[in-house]
Structure formats: C-alpha cells, structure tokens
Design a protein around this motif. Structure first.
Motif, PDB file in Angstrom:
ATOM      1  N   ASP A 280       0.843  -1.190   0.000  1.00  0.00           N
ATOM      2  CA  ASP A 280       0.000   0.000   0.000  1.00  0.00           C
ATOM      3  C   ASP A 280       0.884   1.248   0.000  1.00  0.00           C
ATOM      4  OD1 ASP A 280      -1.724   2.141   0.588  1.00  0.00           O
ATOM      5  OD2 ASP A 280      -3.036   0.876   1.792  1.00  0.00           O
ATOM      6  N   PRO A 281       0.776   2.108  -1.026  1.00  0.00           N
ATOM      7  CA  PRO A 281       1.656   3.286  -1.091  1.00  0.00           C
ATOM      8  C   PRO A 281       1.388   4.303   0.007  1.00  0.00           C
ATOM      9  CG  PRO A 281      -0.042   3.412  -2.784  1.00  0.00           C
ATOM     10  CD  PRO A 281      -0.145   2.040  -2.183  1.00  0.00           C
ATOM     11  N   LEU A 282       0.228   4.220   0.654  1.00  0.00           N
ATOM     12  CA  LEU A 282      -0.061   5.173   1.720  1.00  0.00           C
ATOM     13  C   LEU A 282       0.830   4.958   2.940  1.00  0.00           C
ATOM     14  CD1 LEU A 282      -3.979   5.200   1.647  1.00  0.00           C
ATOM     15  CD2 LEU A 282      -2.443   6.997   0.821  1.00  0.00           C
ATOM     16  N   LEU A 283       1.297   3.727   3.171  1.00  0.00           N
ATOM     17  CA  LEU A 283       2.024   3.436   4.397  1.00  0.00           C
ATOM     18  C   LEU A 283       3.351   4.176   4.478  1.00  0.00           C
ATOM     19  CD1 LEU A 283       1.166  -0.335   4.824  1.00  0.00           C
ATOM     20  CD2 LEU A 283       0.609   1.505   6.433  1.00  0.00           C
ATOM     21  N   SER A 284       4.152   4.096   3.432  1.00  0.00           N
ATOM     22  CA  SER A 284       5.428   4.810   3.479  1.00  0.00           C
ATOM     23  C   SER A 284       5.215   6.313   3.523  1.00  0.00           C
ATOM     24  CB  SER A 284       6.296   4.429   2.275  1.00  0.00           C
ATOM     25  OG  SER A 284       5.642   4.755   1.061  1.00  0.00           O
ATOM     26  N   ALA A 285       4.168   6.796   2.846  1.00  0.00           N
ATOM     27  CA  ALA A 285       3.868   8.227   2.883  1.00  0.00           C
ATOM     28  C   ALA A 285       3.432   8.660   4.274  1.00  0.00           C
ATOM     29  CB  ALA A 285       2.789   8.559   1.861  1.00  0.00           C
ATOM     30  N   ARG A 286       2.586   7.868   4.917  1.00  0.00           N
ATOM     31  CA  ARG A 286       2.172   8.205   6.276  1.00  0.00           C
ATOM     32  C   ARG A 286       3.374   8.278   7.203  1.00  0.00           C
ATOM     33  NH1 ARG A 286      -2.514   4.274   8.254  1.00  0.00           N
ATOM     34  NH2 ARG A 286      -2.441   5.692  10.047  1.00  0.00           N
ATOM     35  N   SER A 287       4.265   7.299   7.101  1.00  0.00           N
ATOM     36  CA  SER A 287       5.443   7.294   7.961  1.00  0.00           C
ATOM     37  C   SER A 287       6.274   8.553   7.766  1.00  0.00           C
ATOM     38  CB  SER A 287       6.283   6.051   7.661  1.00  0.00           C
ATOM     39  OG  SER A 287       7.448   6.033   8.468  1.00  0.00           O
ATOM     40  N   ALA A 288       6.508   8.937   6.511  1.00  0.00           N
ATOM     41  CA  ALA A 288       7.346  10.098   6.230  1.00  0.00           C
ATOM     42  C   ALA A 288       6.687  11.401   6.662  1.00  0.00           C
ATOM     43  CB  ALA A 288       7.670  10.146   4.736  1.00  0.00           C
ATOM     44  N   VAL A 289       5.386  11.537   6.427  1.00  0.00           N
ATOM     45  CA  VAL A 289       4.697  12.779   6.787  1.00  0.00           C
ATOM     46  C   VAL A 289       4.528  12.876   8.302  1.00  0.00           C
ATOM     47  CG1 VAL A 289       2.596  14.121   6.502  1.00  0.00           C
ATOM     48  CG2 VAL A 289       3.561  12.913   4.552  1.00  0.00           C
ATOM     49  N   TYR A 290       4.234  11.762   8.968  1.00  0.00           N
ATOM     50  CA  TYR A 290       4.154  11.780  10.430  1.00  0.00           C
ATOM     51  C   TYR A 290       5.487  12.235  11.017  1.00  0.00           C
ATOM     52  CZ  TYR A 290      -0.204   8.965  10.499  1.00  0.00           C
ATOM     53  OH  TYR A 290      -1.484   8.496  10.355  1.00  0.00           O
ATOM     54  N   ALA A 291       6.594  11.749  10.461  1.00  0.00           N
ATOM     55  CA  ALA A 291       7.916  12.136  10.964  1.00  0.00           C
ATOM     56  C   ALA A 291       8.156  13.626  10.752  1.00  0.00           C
ATOM     57  CB  ALA A 291       9.002  11.319  10.280  1.00  0.00           C
ATOM     58  N   GLN A 292       7.742  14.147   9.601  1.00  0.00           N
ATOM     59  CA  GLN A 292       7.910  15.571   9.335  1.00  0.00           C
ATOM     60  C   GLN A 292       7.081  16.408  10.308  1.00  0.00           C
ATOM     61  OE1 GLN A 292       9.121  19.119   7.778  1.00  0.00           O
ATOM     62  NE2 GLN A 292       9.958  17.097   7.337  1.00  0.00           N
ATOM     63  N   SER A 293       5.847  15.999  10.544  1.00  0.00           N
ATOM     64  CA  SER A 293       4.994  16.693  11.512  1.00  0.00           C
ATOM     65  C   SER A 293       5.619  16.663  12.903  1.00  0.00           C
ATOM     66  CB  SER A 293       3.604  16.050  11.538  1.00  0.00           C
ATOM     67  OG  SER A 293       2.811  16.578  12.580  1.00  0.00           O
ATOM     68  N   PHE A 294       6.165  15.502  13.276  1.00  0.00           N
ATOM     69  CA  PHE A 294       6.781  15.366  14.596  1.00  0.00           C
ATOM     70  C   PHE A 294       7.984  16.297  14.731  1.00  0.00           C
ATOM     71  CE2 PHE A 294       9.857  13.460  17.493  1.00  0.00           C
ATOM     72  CZ  PHE A 294       9.084  13.257  18.622  1.00  0.00           C
ATOM     73  N   ARG A 295       8.826  16.337  13.702  1.00  0.00           N
ATOM     74  CA  ARG A 295      10.001  17.202  13.769  1.00  0.00           C
ATOM     75  C   ARG A 295       9.614  18.661  13.895  1.00  0.00           C
ATOM     76  NH1 ARG A 295      12.146  13.301  10.085  1.00  0.00           N
ATOM     77  NH2 ARG A 295      11.362  14.448   8.281  1.00  0.00           N
ATOM     78  N   ARG A 296       8.584  19.066  13.179  1.00  0.00           N
ATOM     79  CA  ARG A 296       8.173  20.472  13.237  1.00  0.00           C
ATOM     80  C   ARG A 296       7.643  20.832  14.617  1.00  0.00           C
ATOM     81  NH1 ARG A 296       5.660  22.374   7.359  1.00  0.00           N
ATOM     82  NH2 ARG A 296       7.351  21.500   6.107  1.00  0.00           N
ATOM     83  N   ARG A 297       6.731  20.029  15.132  1.00  0.00           N
ATOM     84  CA  ARG A 297       6.151  20.414  16.421  1.00  0.00           C
ATOM     85  C   ARG A 297       7.132  20.251  17.571  1.00  0.00           C
ATOM     86  NH1 ARG A 297       3.500  15.293  15.641  1.00  0.00           N
ATOM     87  NH2 ARG A 297       3.665  13.920  17.474  1.00  0.00           N
TER      88      ARG A 297
END
Length: 314
Positions: A280-297
């Motif tokens: 599922d292509p959403l899984l790797s995207a979710r992981s990467a975007v969640y990490a970006q959100s985490f780094r920002r906050r």
C-alpha cells in the motif's frame, strides 16, 4: 509530493499552530492495557498476539489541523495506540472510525485536502473545485458513498476504529497472509450525554472513562488471494475470516502534556517482528509525513492541551 510539501499543504489549509500535529491536532492522551487471548498467533508470530497483557498508551483525536475546532459528529475520529512489548519491541497503529480511506494514493489525499478547504466567502469548500477533484478520482467517489452508507456512532466510546491499510502477517511456520484490523467496541456502562458544545465528543468520552474502563475487541480480518492490499479505498468482503485476538481496555484519559501521547509519533510502520507493511503506497507516505509533523512540532513552543478537563468537570 515530498513530506515537507505535504506538511506545508496542511498548514496552507488549516494554518500553522505551534506545538500541534499537522493533522488530528485536537486530542486527548489515553492509558490502558491490551490483553491478548493468543488466538492471533495462528496467523502472526508477533509478540503482541501471544497470550499476555501489555501496557498501552493511546490518543483519541479528530481529523484536521485546527486544534480548537468544534467537535462535530461527522468529523473523522481517530484512535492511535502504542503497545509496549517484550524485548523492547513496540507496535504503533493509527486508526479512524471510517471503514475505508477516501484516497488511494498520497497525491490524491494531498489534492483532496486543498479541494475541500473552506473558502472565506462561505466557510465551505468551493463546489466547482471539489467537483473537478472528484471527476478525476472515481475511487474517492466510491469510497465516499461506502462511508456515507455507514453513518458514525454518537461518540468515541461506541466507535469502531479501522486500521484501513493492509499488512502482512507471518506465523511461526513461515506462512504469510494479508491482514487488516479493527477495534470494535465492547459493552460500556451508559453515561448521560454531555451538554452540547464545542467539546461534546471529548467531554463525552472523558466522562465515560471516568465512570468505568472502556474496552474494544481487536479483530484481525484475513484476506484471500486477490483481495487488494495496495488500495485502502476498497473494502474486503464482509465474509472474510475474522479472528478476535484480544481486548483493549482504556482506564484513564489525560490532557495532552509532556511525557504522554502528546509527544508520540504514532507511525503505523513501527511493527513487531511477524508484522510487515504491504504494498500500500499510503504506508510509506504516512510514515514520512508523520515524521515531518513530529520534527516540526518538536521544535516549536508548546501550547496548552486543546482539550482541558477542567471544562468537563466544572
């Protein structure tokens, strides 16, 4: 669509709110346990499916990037969980209360965020822009119809939460099968409905868990050959094999603060041995975007929790 651009897209639509998640910004922290009955070991050797009890940290949330948005029954609700397992392993999962996802690809999701953004004149999405998006995404049209036919329940406590994406489960003999999972509500002690207001959904679940623990059954659905594992907009047939693998019990809720779920990244690709991501292509995207959100906050000033329990108890 890089993780940075994806996070920018959330900020473009919802604004920038320091210290909060870019999506599912409004939430409360949870603690509880998961008691596995051992039945899941038939299809998966992951330690979480061996008989036993494991501590859990979780979070109820509402979709969207506005931490102080009013609770509405139609807003997608989230349940994210982190299971602490033997030998330092963890299982993290982030689920929602709709039975299929509305987008097949990360790019489709990003485009829908913009298409559904409210315009200043009406406070609602631009019908023409949304219509154009839907014309080019027939899979989203089908998924929306499927979700609309299954209206949401009254609150968090009686919601079923769906993992949506397919994963690969391998058992002790080496056999691998596709699985999806849901957490289905158990019998709960009825509590009076809270007064109407901007925080009615969170008020309701906080009042419920203060009265008695809340529980959900973990159900693994085992896919057959030919069931799609790369498209979260398509449901598997209702008659697929289901295994009840244990019971999640939530014993307390807390306003988000340092040291609880506020500071967790519920990356759905953090899996114990025996579980693996699918195609599922959403899984790797979710992981990467969640990490970006985490780094920002993580690098931003922290704000008080969007849900304050003193408002519930007043």
């Amino acid at each position: 669509m890089t993780p940075e651009k994806f996070a920018d897209r959330f900020e473009q639509v919802y604004g920038k709110h320091d210290g909060f998640r870019r999506n599912h910004a409004k939430g409360v922290s949870l603690t509880g346990t998961f008691r596995s009955n051992g039945a899941g070991a038939e299809v998966c050797e992951a330690s979480v499916f061996a008989s036993g009890e494991f501590p859990v940290t979780g979070r109820f949330s509402l979709s969207g990037g506005m931490p102080h948005a009013a609770d509405t029954g139609s807003t997608v609700r989230g349940l994210a969980l982190r299971f602490e397992l033997p030998r330092g392993e963890q299982w993290r999962t982030a689920m929602v209360n709709i039975p299929v996802f509305l987008d097949r690809t990360p790019e489709g999701f990003a485009d829908r965020i913009v298409a559904s953004a409210p315009v200043a004149a009406t406070g609602k999405p631009d019908p023409a822009r949304m219509a154009e998006f839907l014309r080019s995404h027939p899979e989203t049209v089908k998924a929306m119809a499927y979700v609309k036919a299954r209206p949401p329940t009254a609150g968090f406590a009686d919601s079923t939460f769906h993992g949506l994406n397919a994963f690969r489960a391998t058992n002790a003999t080496g056999r691998t099968v596709p699985v999806r999972w849901t957490f289905e509500p158990g019998p709960h002690t009825p509590v009076p409905a809270p007064a109407e207001g901007d925080g009615k959904l969170f008020d309701g679940v906080v009042a419920a868990v203060e009265q008695a623990p809340l529980s959900w059954r973990l159900v693994l659905t085992v896919g057959d050959p030919g069931d799609p594992t790369d498209d979260a907009t398509v449901p598997w047939p209702d008659y697929r094999r289901r295994i009840t693998a244990g019971t999640l019990t939530i014993t307390s809720a807390q306003a988000e603060a340092e040291g609880n779920a506020r500071d967790l990244n519920f990356d759905p690709t953090v899996l114990p041995a025996g579980l693996a991501v699918s195609d599922d292509p959403l899984l790797s995207a979710r992981s990467a975007v969640y990490a970006q959100s985490f780094r920002r906050r993580a690098g931003e000033p922290k704000q008080p929790s969007a849900v304050q329990f003193k408002e519930v108890r007043a």
